[in-house]
Design an enzyme around this catalytic site. Sequence first.
Site, PDB file in Angstrom:
ATOM      1  N   HIS A  67     -26.008  10.877  28.167  1.00  0.00           N
ATOM      2  CA  HIS A  67     -27.189  11.463  29.185  1.00  0.00           C
ATOM      3  C   HIS A  67     -26.829  10.622  30.582  1.00  0.00           C
ATOM      4  O   HIS A  67     -26.596   9.622  30.739  1.00  0.00           O
ATOM      5  CB  HIS A  67     -28.623  11.221  28.890  1.00  0.00           C
ATOM      6  CG  HIS A  67     -28.695  12.448  27.377  1.00  0.00           C
ATOM      7  ND1 HIS A  67     -29.029  13.544  27.501  1.00  0.00           N
ATOM      8  CD2 HIS A  67     -28.391  11.870  26.042  1.00  0.00           C
ATOM      9  CE1 HIS A  67     -29.035  13.921  26.323  1.00  0.00           C
ATOM     10  NE2 HIS A  67     -28.902  12.879  25.321  1.00  0.00           N
ATOM     11  N   ARG A  88     -28.333  18.965  23.658  1.00  0.00           N
ATOM     12  CA  ARG A  88     -27.232  19.169  24.753  1.00  0.00           C
ATOM     13  C   ARG A  88     -26.163  18.134  24.816  1.00  0.00           C
ATOM     14  O   ARG A  88     -24.889  18.727  25.269  1.00  0.00           O
ATOM     15  CB  ARG A  88     -28.008  19.087  26.155  1.00  0.00           C
ATOM     16  CG  ARG A  88     -29.066  17.927  26.432  1.00  0.00           C
ATOM     17  CD  ARG A  88     -29.969  18.076  27.573  1.00  0.00           C
ATOM     18  NE  ARG A  88     -30.415  16.708  28.157  1.00  0.00           N
ATOM     19  CZ  ARG A  88     -31.533  16.241  27.613  1.00  0.00           C
ATOM     20  NH1 ARG A  88     -32.180  17.019  26.624  1.00  0.00           N
ATOM     21  NH2 ARG A  88     -32.030  15.371  28.319  1.00  0.00           N
ATOM     22  N   GLU A 136     -31.471  10.366  26.552  1.00  0.00           N
ATOM     23  CA  GLU A 136     -32.022  10.343  27.683  1.00  0.00           C
ATOM     24  C   GLU A 136     -33.129   9.475  28.089  1.00  0.00           C
ATOM     25  O   GLU A 136     -33.882   9.450  27.056  1.00  0.00           O
ATOM     26  CB  GLU A 136     -32.296  11.680  28.470  1.00  0.00           C
ATOM     27  CG  GLU A 136     -32.740  11.974  29.792  1.00  0.00           C
ATOM     28  CD  GLU A 136     -31.772  11.288  30.790  1.00  0.00           C
ATOM     29  OE1 GLU A 136     -31.483   9.960  30.862  1.00  0.00           O
ATOM     30  OE2 GLU A 136     -30.824  12.180  31.530  1.00  0.00           O
ATOM     31  N   HIS A 158     -23.545  15.098  29.056  1.00  0.00           N
ATOM     32  CA  HIS A 158     -23.427  16.546  28.692  1.00  0.00           C
ATOM     33  C   HIS A 158     -23.253  17.322  29.823  1.00  0.00           C
ATOM     34  O   HIS A 158     -23.706  17.292  30.999  1.00  0.00           O
ATOM     35  CB  HIS A 158     -25.050  16.735  27.967  1.00  0.00           C
ATOM     36  CG  HIS A 158     -26.107  16.648  28.954  1.00  0.00           C
ATOM     37  ND1 HIS A 158     -26.363  17.626  29.695  1.00  0.00           N
ATOM     38  CD2 HIS A 158     -26.938  15.437  28.985  1.00  0.00           C
ATOM     39  CE1 HIS A 158     -27.634  16.968  30.405  1.00  0.00           C
ATOM     40  NE2 HIS A 158     -27.672  15.969  30.071  1.00  0.00           N
TER      41      HIS A 158
HETATM   42  O1  LIG Z   1     -33.777  14.175  32.239  1.00  0.00           O
HETATM   43  C1  LIG Z   1     -33.482  14.531  33.247  1.00  0.00           C
HETATM   44  O2  LIG Z   1     -34.231  15.325  33.845  1.00  0.00           O
HETATM   45  C2  LIG Z   1     -32.077  14.615  33.545  1.00  0.00           C
HETATM   46  O3  LIG Z   1     -31.280  14.863  32.541  1.00  0.00           O
HETATM   47  C3  LIG Z   1     -31.442  13.359  34.332  1.00  0.00           C
HETATM   48  O4  LIG Z   1     -32.353  13.162  35.369  1.00  0.00           O
HETATM   49  P1  LIG Z   1     -32.543  12.352  36.656  1.00  0.00           P
HETATM   50  O5  LIG Z   1     -31.027  12.628  37.408  1.00  0.00           O
HETATM   51  O6  LIG Z   1     -33.346  13.142  37.646  1.00  0.00           O
HETATM   52  O7  LIG Z   1     -32.811  11.037  36.358  1.00  0.00           O
END
Ligand SMILES: O=C(O)[C@H](O)COP(=O)(O)O
Length: 247
Positions: free
Chosen positions: A181, A59, A86, A8
């Site tokens: 994600h 998102r 995610e 996203h």
């Molecule tokens: O969930 C989150 O905070 C981001 O979308 C992905 O986070 P990260 O790059 O800290 O794993």
Amino acid sequence: MKLVLVRHGESEWNRANLFTGWTDVDLSEKGHQEAIQAGQTLKQEGYDFDVCYTSYLKRAIHTLNHILDEMDRNWLPVHKSWHLNERHYGALQGLNKADTAAKYGEDQVKIWRRSFDVKPPLLDVNDERNPANQAMYRNVDAKALPLAESLETTIDRVIPYYEANIKKDMEAGKRVLIAAHGNSIRALVKYFENMDKDTIVGVNIPTGVPLVYEFDEDFHVQKKYYLGDPDAIQAKMKAVANQGKAK
Ligand SMILES: O=C(O)[C@H](O)COP(=O)(O)O
């Protein structure tokens, strides 16, 4: 066979540098623009699709909608599944990544963000953010829903879904687009490339950039590339990696 994956565009919580996970935040203005750009790039490069997959989170859904708008393909079938969400960031959700690094150390934050099998602290079962307490997951078996996930447990729910649905579509000759994600895409990248646990630690997925995999008929990766300006893509990947640094 080609498969296109898109993380996203920048979300409101990416912009604020907050751990997001399953929190259902929308795209920022920049994120909307990134998603529109991804659609324009795919169109200019002559891509077309037969079926799309995305998560339950807006998102990713809104990113896919922008891409389909730009490609004039809003009529395509879209499958939404929580399996493409995610990685669940547990009790870290809502905390600022740089502040967390200042408090617990950058090494600890890197372990929480990028280690293969360490889960972040779990959400309390009674927390309203527990997916089992949310309308979005009311049709999902509560036993399957996490209170926090490592990359390993994310892989455990992404890959069986990929094999049962997305891979089947590709085997049937369908051209598939996935809008997902950072960490659900890292789960797929590790699996496609048979990457070891140490190598996946260094993989950061940029927001809103189409990632193309080309496979042979046995699903061995022949080629992998991002569509777009290589310097801009490198800069975006570095920015993702640096989100866990204390200011
Ligand atoms: O969930 C989150 O905070 C981001 O979308 C992905 O986070 P990260 O790059 O800290 O794993």
